[in-house]
Design a protein around this motif. Structure first.
Motif, PDB file in Angstrom:
ATOM      1  N   LYS A 169      34.769 -65.666  60.009  1.00 11.47           N
ATOM      2  CA  LYS A 169      33.453 -65.707  59.363  1.00 11.47           C
ATOM      3  C   LYS A 169      32.354 -65.866  60.397  1.00 11.47           C
ATOM      4  N   CYS A 215      32.289 -60.465  53.552  1.00 11.81           N
ATOM      5  CA  CYS A 215      32.217 -61.587  54.489  1.00 11.81           C
ATOM      6  C   CYS A 215      32.624 -62.903  53.849  1.00 11.81           C
ATOM      7  N   GLY A 216      33.369 -63.678  54.602  1.00  9.34           N
ATOM      8  CA  GLY A 216      33.696 -65.039  54.180  1.00  9.34           C
ATOM      9  C   GLY A 216      34.683 -65.102  53.031  1.00  9.34           C
ATOM     10  N   ILE A 217      35.788 -64.356  53.132  1.00 13.18           N
ATOM     11  CA  ILE A 217      36.719 -64.349  52.002  1.00 13.18           C
ATOM     12  C   ILE A 217      37.615 -65.588  52.003  1.00 13.18           C
ATOM     13  N   THR A 218      37.918 -66.081  50.791  1.00 14.46           N
ATOM     14  CA  THR A 218      38.778 -67.254  50.644  1.00 14.46           C
ATOM     15  C   THR A 218      40.088 -66.903  49.945  1.00 14.46           C
ATOM     16  N   GLU A 245      38.068 -62.772  47.134  1.00 16.38           N
ATOM     17  CA  GLU A 245      37.062 -63.696  46.605  1.00 16.38           C
ATOM     18  C   GLU A 245      36.286 -64.296  47.753  1.00 16.38           C
ATOM     19  N   ARG A 246      35.021 -64.567  47.500  1.00 16.53           N
ATOM     20  CA  ARG A 246      34.244 -65.268  48.514  1.00 16.53           C
ATOM     21  C   ARG A 246      33.308 -66.246  47.836  1.00 16.53           C
ATOM     22  N   GLU A 247      32.961 -67.285  48.577  1.00 12.48           N
ATOM     23  CA  GLU A 247      32.082 -68.312  48.025  1.00 12.48           C
ATOM     24  C   GLU A 247      30.634 -67.854  48.132  1.00 12.48           C
ATOM     25  N   GLU A 269      37.118 -66.960  55.805  1.00  8.62           N
ATOM     26  CA  GLU A 269      36.564 -68.300  55.648  1.00  8.62           C
ATOM     27  C   GLU A 269      37.735 -69.277  55.597  1.00  8.62           C
ATOM     28  N   LEU A 323      41.378 -69.515  53.239  1.00 10.24           N
ATOM     29  CA  LEU A 323      42.089 -68.267  53.000  1.00 10.24           C
ATOM     30  C   LEU A 323      43.595 -68.473  53.103  1.00 10.24           C
ATOM     31  N   ALA A 380      24.485 -66.222  51.043  1.00  5.75           N
ATOM     32  CA  ALA A 380      25.719 -65.463  51.264  1.00  5.75           C
ATOM     33  C   ALA A 380      25.414 -63.960  51.257  1.00  5.75           C
ATOM     34  N   GLU A 411      25.315 -60.977  54.571  1.00  5.19           N
ATOM     35  CA  GLU A 411      26.135 -59.774  54.568  1.00  5.19           C
ATOM     36  C   GLU A 411      25.304 -58.524  54.830  1.00  5.19           C
TER      37      GLU A 411
END
Ligand SMILES: Cc1cc2nc3c(=O)[nH]c(=O)nc-3n(C[C@H](O)[C@H](O)[C@H](O)COP(=O)(O)OP(=O)(O)OC[C@H]3O[C@@H](n4cnc5c(N)ncnc54)[C@H](O)[C@@H]3O)c2cc1C
Ligand SMILES: Nc1ncnc2c1ncn2[C@@H]1O[C@H](COP(=O)(O)O)[C@@H](O)[C@H]1O
Lengths: 252, 325
Positions: free
Chosen positions: A123, A147-150, A162-164, A183, A186, B99, B103
């Motif tokens: 991230k 970006c920032g996938i969990t 999924e991402r926050e 992120e 994950l 967020a 991006e």
């Protein structure tokens, strides 16, 4: 399936980053893999283990001292590790655009006419913390990105991730090829066995050169240490705390 | 003449407070240099009446109100911003730090060949450069753009100026974009809202707990306190790793960076990685049984004691206090 993982090396959080003549002094710093990149690499290796015929290649635009980090990546399950250097001299990590450009040229060259099916990044880096390289890289490669996938689940031609976001979680569908940045949450990166570390020692860390010939988009104009220490006022009890917060600070 | 463009983000038809603050800060920048105009781009169907009185200054807001932009789509959003920016020959683009902007701003930087800077503007007038915390919050770095135009992601920590009323905003409806949605991945399939309390990253008051809370049950006290204060619960990594709290609440180097006006650290030792997330917090209160815990070096007010005794008392006193108000 071809999977690329971009990793950078950052100072170990336990080591003291020094300050000398207006610049960062990294002489006493122990470098480690950026923690978010460990999640990225772990997810890539899990993907490879699920999908037969896959391979994972790790790319790091870094000085020679980052070799150990690349060896760790091999021990964690990467098939190949590539250190990228700029033919015009060392690259300062504070400009995400040049980093992304260098990575995109390397990846395009490495895979030839084909793009990799997936590119995993972290991230953000914990040194300059720009969180910009993954999206820039996706744009340069002409790929979709999240970006920032969990979480990540493959279902046929789709990836469900999924991402926050502020106040919730966004569930996103994305097709191949895609750039995904990881992120925390994950996965739980594996511990490397002694055996895997020994085997990684025998593999070579490949070296590729890219020519950039471009100006950076931003330059670092100054850096100064921040004094975090505050003078703590100890209060005797809850009454006094409440009185200070409500009357003294006007916060309640 | 500088032409500033501010991206106004909506979700489910509601324009985000962080975008409204960003607009007002850009108006302030424009007012102090005296040679700038501010306009906005609002993507998605929105009843613009909700913005009456909320936006300072003068300006035009281009409203791309088509249904296809109701839900965030990375490529469509990137295009609508890039098209507006080019059409209006803007010189700088501004985002609130969210967020979504994290991006699309880097994509726009590449597409528009623009310098991308995130942080707080350092200059008084036109936004030249920004500063931001780096190395887990232990250094402050300044960055300057090398090219025009510039894109700025404004960090949320800076105070928003109070503006006198009297501004006038014109909304201009934009033509729908020419593109087929089907082939524009990724698409957002669903948004799962977290119930109730505000997100830690947006809350004005954060009540955080660590290992010293003793377990998931211990956090019930912090939930009570947060409810009374209309704040959000946060957690240390130890509390998250133990499964007491969800990762979305983790504060620190590998969690969220928060900037509340008031921060409570309860049963948290104050490891550097945790403190990295609260560098921009206003007043920090630490409650810890160990008088020598490092968290007190980062606190404005400290109370030495067991959280299981201190917090119930504090909650009772606060209830009384709020009743009297
Ligand atoms: C790469 C890396 C990234 C990290 N990222 C993060 C991050 O993002 N966020 C984060 O928080 N940590 C992070 N950490 C972990 C960090 O180093 C600490 O381990 C962690 O913050 C400690 O959590 P804690 O304060 O809850 O627990 P502890 O350090 O165990 O502290 C518990 C505290 O509670 C006090 N206490 C105990 N009982 C009571 C009681 N009954 N009443 C009052 N006080 C009591 C104790 O005196 C102690 O001070 C990271 C670590 C690494 C290596
Ligand atoms: N020098 C680099 N080499 C390879 N990957 C990098 C490099 N710098 C950044 N990245 C990748 O981009 C992510 C985000 O970094 P940043 O945008 O610098 O915060 C990192 O987690 C890495 O996955």
């Amino acid at each position: 399936m071809n999977i690329a993982v971009c990793v950078c090396s950052v100072p170990d959080t336990a080591s003291v980053v020094g300050y000398l003549d207006g610049a960062i002094d990294s002489s006493r710093v122990n470098v480690v893999m950026n923690p978010y990149d460990e999640y990225a690499l772990e997810e890539a290796v899990r993907f490879k283990e699920r999908v037969e015929g896959s391979n994972v290649t790790v790319f790091s635009f870094a000085p020679d001292s980052a070799k150990e980090v690349l060896r760790k990546a091999l021990a964690m399950g990467a098939d190949r590790a590539v250190r990228v250097r700029c033919s015009e001299g060392e690259l300062h990590p504070s400009d995400p655009f040049l980093t992304a450009l260098g990575l995109s040229r390397t990846i395009s060259g490495f895979y030839g006419a084909l793009l990799p099916d997936l590119v995993f990044c972290g991230k953000q880096s914990t040194d300059f913390q720009s969180a910009q390289v993954p999206s820039m890289l996706a744009e340069l490669l002409g790929m979709a990105s999240v970006c920032g996938i969990t979480s990540l689940h493959a279902s046929g031609d789709f990836l469900r991730v999924e991402r926050e976001i502020e106040g919730g979680i966004e569930a996103v569908d994305v097709t191949f090829p895609a750039v995904l940045s990881a992120e925390k949450g994950l996965n739980e990166p594996r511990n490397t066995s002694i055996r895997a570390v020994m085997d990684a020692r025998k593999k070579t860390v490949e070296l590729l050169e890219v020519s950039l010939h471009e100006e950076p988009f931003v330059v670092l104009s100054g850096i100064e240490p921040l004094e975090r220490k505050k003078i703590c006022c100890f209060v005797p009890d809850e009454h006094e705390l409440l009185r200070i917060l409500s009357h003294g600070c006007n916060l309640l | 003449m500088n032409k500033f463009l501010v991206f106004l983000e909506q979700r489910e038809g509601i324009v985000k407070q962080s975008s409204i603050s960003a607009w007002n800060r850009v108006q302030e920048l424009a007012a102090s240099d005296g040679n700038s105009v501010v306009s906005g781009i609002l993507a998605g169907p929105v009843d613009t009446g909700q913005l009456d009185g909320a936006l300072a200054g003068h300006g035009v807001i281009y409203h791309a109100g088509e249904d296809g932009l109701g839900v965030y789509n990375q490529e469509r959003y990137t295009r609508v911003v890039a098209d507006t920016f080019k059409r209006e020959a803007c010189t700088a683009l501004f985002f609130a730090d969210t967020a979504l902007s994290r991006e699309i701003a880097p994509r726009l930087s590449v597409r528009l060949q623009a310098s991308l800077l995130s942080g707080s503007p350092t200059g008084e007038g036109v936004a030249d450069g920004v500063s931001r915390r780096v190395y887990s919050g232990s250094f402050l770095a300044s960055f300057v753009p090398t090219r025009q135009p510039g894109i700025y992601i404004l960090s949320s920590s800076a105070p928003v100026p109070a503006f006198p009323d009297g501004g006038r905003i014109n909304f201009i409806d934009m033509e729908p974009q020419q593109c087929s949605v089907e082939d524009l991945f990724p698409v957002v399939r669903d948004i799962i809202r977290s119930e109730g309390p505000p997100d830690v990253a947006e809350a004005r008051i954060v009540v955080a707990g660590g290992r010293g809370m003793g377990g998931a049950e211990g956090f019930a006290l912090l939930e009570q306190l947060a409810l009374l204060l209309e704040g959000a619960v946060g957690a240390s990594r130890t509390a998250v790793d133990a499964g007491w709290r969800p990762h979305a609440e983790q504060i620190g180097q590998t969690g969220k960076t928060v900037a509340p006006a008031l921060y409570f650290a309860c049963g948290i030792s104050g490891a550097v990685q945790h403190l990295a997330g609260i560098g921009s917090a206003g007043v920090v209160v630490a409650i810890n049984s160990d008088r020598d815990a490092p968290v007190f070096d980062a606190a404005d007010y400290g109370l030495v004691g067991d959280v299981h005794i201190v917090l119930p008392k504090l909650i009772d006193l606060l209830k009384e206090f709020l009743k009297k108000q």
